[in-house]
Design a protein around this motif. Structure first.
Motif, short mmCIF file in Angstrom:
data_model
loop_
_atom_site.label_atom_id
_atom_site.label_comp_id
_atom_site.label_asym_id
_atom_site.label_seq_id
_atom_site.Cartn_x
_atom_site.Cartn_y
_atom_site.Cartn_z
N UNK A 83 -24.79 17.58 12.32
CA UNK A 83 -25.39 17.80 11.55
C UNK A 83 -26.71 16.27 10.91
N UNK A 84 -27.48 16.76 10.69
CA UNK A 84 -28.74 15.61 10.45
C UNK A 84 -28.97 14.93 9.65
N UNK A 85 -28.55 13.27 9.69
CA UNK A 85 -28.46 12.53 8.44
C UNK A 85 -29.83 11.44 7.82
N UNK A 120 -19.82 12.85 10.52
CA UNK A 120 -19.66 13.05 8.65
C UNK A 120 -18.98 13.35 8.73
N UNK A 121 -17.70 13.05 7.98
CA UNK A 121 -15.94 13.48 6.76
C UNK A 121 -16.08 14.04 5.72
N UNK A 122 -15.45 15.69 5.92
CA UNK A 122 -15.81 16.26 4.84
C UNK A 122 -14.74 15.30 3.93
N UNK A 123 -15.28 15.35 2.50
CA UNK A 123 -15.09 14.94 1.36
C UNK A 123 -13.51 14.87 1.11
N UNK A 124 -12.56 14.75 0.31
CA UNK A 124 -11.43 15.64 -0.69
C UNK A 124 -11.83 16.04 -1.47
N UNK A 125 -13.46 15.73 -2.54
CA UNK A 125 -13.47 16.14 -3.90
C UNK A 125 -13.54 17.34 -3.55
N UNK A 126 -13.35 18.91 -4.78
CA UNK A 126 -13.94 20.20 -4.64
C UNK A 126 -15.61 20.62 -4.84
N UNK A 127 -15.54 21.56 -4.22
CA UNK A 127 -17.27 21.89 -4.20
C UNK A 127 -17.94 21.01 -3.32
N UNK A 128 -19.12 21.32 -3.46
CA UNK A 128 -20.07 20.25 -2.56
C UNK A 128 -19.61 18.33 -3.00
N UNK A 129 -18.40 18.61 -3.78
CA UNK A 129 -18.11 17.30 -3.90
C UNK A 129 -19.31 15.69 -4.19
N UNK A 130 -21.16 16.94 -5.03
CA UNK A 130 -21.42 15.91 -5.82
C UNK A 130 -21.43 15.71 -6.78
N UNK A 131 -21.93 15.13 -7.65
CA UNK A 131 -22.73 14.21 -9.13
C UNK A 131 -23.70 14.42 -9.17
N UNK A 132 -24.53 14.99 -10.51
CA UNK A 132 -26.48 14.65 -10.02
C UNK A 132 -26.36 13.33 -11.01
N UNK A 137 -24.53 25.30 17.31
CA UNK A 137 -25.83 24.70 15.85
C UNK A 137 -26.05 23.49 14.97
N UNK A 138 -27.02 23.64 14.66
CA UNK A 138 -27.52 21.94 13.78
C UNK A 138 -28.71 22.24 12.58
N UNK A 139 -27.83 22.83 11.34
CA UNK A 139 -28.69 22.82 11.06
C UNK A 139 -29.36 21.52 10.13
N UNK A 140 -30.86 22.01 9.65
CA UNK A 140 -32.00 20.97 8.98
C UNK A 140 -31.72 20.31 8.06
N UNK A 141 -31.58 19.53 7.63
CA UNK A 141 -31.82 18.38 6.10
C UNK A 141 -30.63 19.26 5.13
N UNK A 142 -30.23 18.30 4.38
CA UNK A 142 -30.00 18.59 2.92
C UNK A 142 -28.41 18.66 3.70
N UNK A 143 -27.80 17.44 4.01
CA UNK A 143 -26.54 17.21 4.81
C UNK A 143 -25.80 17.43 4.05
N UNK A 144 -26.32 17.28 2.61
CA UNK A 144 -24.85 16.93 1.39
C UNK A 144 -24.09 18.67 1.81
N UNK A 145 -25.35 19.96 1.59
CA UNK A 145 -24.43 21.33 1.79
C UNK A 145 -24.16 22.15 3.15
N UNK A 146 -24.82 20.75 3.73
CA UNK A 146 -24.68 21.37 5.75
C UNK A 146 -23.77 20.81 6.06
N UNK A 147 -22.98 19.56 6.37
CA UNK A 147 -21.78 19.30 6.39
C UNK A 147 -20.83 20.18 6.47
#
Length: 390
Positions: free
Chosen positions: A337-339, A358-370, A315-325
Motif C-alpha cells: 500500500x502506498x503511503x 500499515x495496520x487495519x484499525x478495529x474501527x468499523x467501516x473505513x475507520x475515518x471521520x471527516x 497488487x499495489x493500489x495507488x494513493x488513497x491509503x485510507x481506502x486501499x489498506x
C-alpha cells in the motif's frame, strides 16, 4: 410419528432505505508545489492542490457512510457535477444492494461512458455504501470483505518527488524509515536519464541493500529509453519500475516486462476494469496498481482484484491509503500500500504504521471521520433527500 418441523420465518429482504446523500467538493491545498517527471518534460504544471468529491449517505435507520474520489489538477468540478445529477436515483434504495446501485447509476449517465470522470463520480458513492455496510455489520471494511491479514506492507512516495534535491530526498527517506514505513519510492523520468541514475544510486547507497526501493517514471520514457534505463537500473535491486511508458501502451509494457528482471508496475492512471484487463491478458504488468476512486469504487476494484489474483499478480493500489489498506488486506497474495500523508488534514484519525506495515484499525467501516478542516475547505455542497411527505 415424526416430530413436527418448524420452518423459520424469513427476515424482511429490505431492512433500511437511503434517506439522503450529501455531496461535497473539497479543495485540499498542498504545503509545497509538487513536481514529477511530467513537469520536467513540460506536460504539466507543478501540482498545488487536490480536488476531492466526498459522499455522505444516511439511511432511514440512522446509519451513515462516507466515501470519496479525487482529481489531481483538472476534473474535480466535473466529478461533483455528475454525482449531483445521478444522486437522486439513490433515494429510497436499499443500501445493501451495492452492485445493483452501481449499475443503475452507470446507466443513469450512460451517454458519457463507463470510465473516467463519470465513474469516478460514482466511486465516492460506492465507497460510502461499502463504508456504511461495514458499519452496519460492526466490522472494519477489511473484515467485512474477508481479510487475509491484519496489516499490509507499505512504502512512501510523498518524500521522493523531483522538485526536491537529492540530499532532501535522502533525508526524507531516513524520516520515512524512522516512522516505521517499510519501503521508499522515488521519482525518475527526467529528460536526462543519467541524472535519474545518479539519484537512484545515491538513494540506494543511503538506504543500503536491505531496504525495499521502487522508482516511478510517470509515463515519461519512450520504448527505447525505458529498455535502456530499465536495464541500467537492474543493478539497484529495485522492487519495481513504475509507469515506464505511456499508461495505454499495453504492448510496450508487455515487451518490457518480458525483457527485465525487475518487475514492471503500472495501472494507476487507468479508469476502468476493462483497461486493466487489457494489461493482464498480455502480461503487461508484474505489479498491478489500480486506484479504487479512479476505476469506479470498491465494487469495481473487487472485480479487478479477482482477475489479478487468477493470474497471480502482485497488487499495489495507488494513493488513497485510507481506502486501499482495507482492499489490500483482502487480497490473497501479499500486497503493498502506498503511503501519502497529504490527506491527513481531511480526517480525525490516523492509520497506525509499525515495523514496515500499515495496520487495519478495529474501527468499523473505513475507520475515518471527516474533520472540521475538511468542512472549511469545502467549496460546494448539496444534499439530496426524499421528498417531504405531509
Amino acid at each position: 410419528m415424526s416430530a413436527s418441523l418448524t420452518v423459520p420465518t424469513a427476515a424482511p429482504a429490505v431492512g433500511d432505505r437511503i434517506a439522503s446523500v450529501t455531496l461535497s467538493s473539497v479543495t485540499l491545498p498542498l504545503p509545497n508545489a509538487i513536481s514529477d517527471a511530467k513537469v520536467f518534460t513540460g506536460r504539466q504544471r507543478p501540482m498545488t492542490e487536490v480536488a476531492f468529491l466526498f459522499a455522505e449517505i444516511r439511511t432511514e435507520g440512522g446509519f451513515e457512510g462516507v466515501g470519496f474520489s479525487y482529481a489531481k489538477r483538472a476534473g474535480g468540478p466535473a466529478q461533483f457535477a455528475h454525482a449531483r445529477e445521478v444522486a437522486p436515483d439513490l433515494i429510497g434504495e436499499d443500501p445493501s444492494d451495492i452492485g445493483r446501485i452501481w449499475t443503475r447509476l452507470v446507466w443513469a449517465g450512460a451517454s458519457v461512458g463507463r470510465s473516467g470522470a463519470a465513474t469516478q463520480a460514482l466511486a465516492a458513492i460506492d465507497v460510502a455504501l461499502w463504508d456504511l455496510k461495514a458499519k452496519r455489520a460492526g466490522l472494519p471494511l477489511a473484515k467485512l470483505l474477508g481479510a487475509h491479514r491484519d496489516s499490509v506492507r507499505c512504502y512512501n512516495t510523498s518524500g521522493g518527488f523531483l522538485h526536491e534535491s537529492i540530499d532532501q530526498v535522502r533525508a526524507n527517506a531516513t524520516r520515512t524509515l524512522e516512522e516505521g514505513i517499510g519501503g521508499v519510492k522515488i521519482k525518475v523520468g527526467l529528460p536526462d536519464s543519467a541524472e535519474d541514475l545518479r539519484r537512484v544510486a545515491a538513494v540506494r547507497e543511503h538506504l543500503g541493500d536491505g531496504v525495499p526501493l521502487m522508482v516511478d517514471a510517470n509515463q515519461q520514457w519512450d520504448r527505447p529509453t525505458a529498455m535502456r534505463v530499465g536495464r541500467a537500473l537492474e543493478r539497484f535491486g529495485l522492487v519495481w519500475i513504475e509507469e515506464p511508458l505511456d499508461a495505454y501502451d499495453v504492448e510496450g509494457h508487455a515487451a518490457l516486462a518480458r525483457s527485465l528482471d525487475t518487475a514492471v508496475a503500472t495501472g494507476e492512471m487507468l479508469t476502468s476494469v476493462a483497461e486493466h484487463h487489457a494489461l493482464i491478458k498480455v502480461g503487461a504488468a508484474d505489479v498491478l496498481q489500480p486506484d479504487a476512486p479512479r476505476i469506479g469504487g470498491i465494487t469495481q476494484f473487487l472485480r479487478l482484484a479477482t482477475l489479478a489474483e487468477v493470474d497471480h499478480l502482485q497488487l499495489a493500489p495507488h494513493f488513497a491509503m485510507e481506502i486501499h489498506v482495507h482492499l489490500a488486506a483482502a487480497y490473497p497474495h501479499e500486497p503493498w500500500v502506498e503511503h501519502f500523508d497529504w490527506l491527513h488534514p481531511l480526517f480525525e484519525e490516523r492509520l497506525e504504521i509499525r515495523d514496515g506495515r500499515m495496520l487495519i484499525s478495529d474501527r468499523p467501516g473505513l475507520g475515518v471521520t471527516l474533520s472540521d478542516q475538511l468542512r472549511a475547505w469545502t467549496v460546494d455542497s448539496v444534499t439530496v433527500h426524499a421528498p417531504h411527505r405531509s
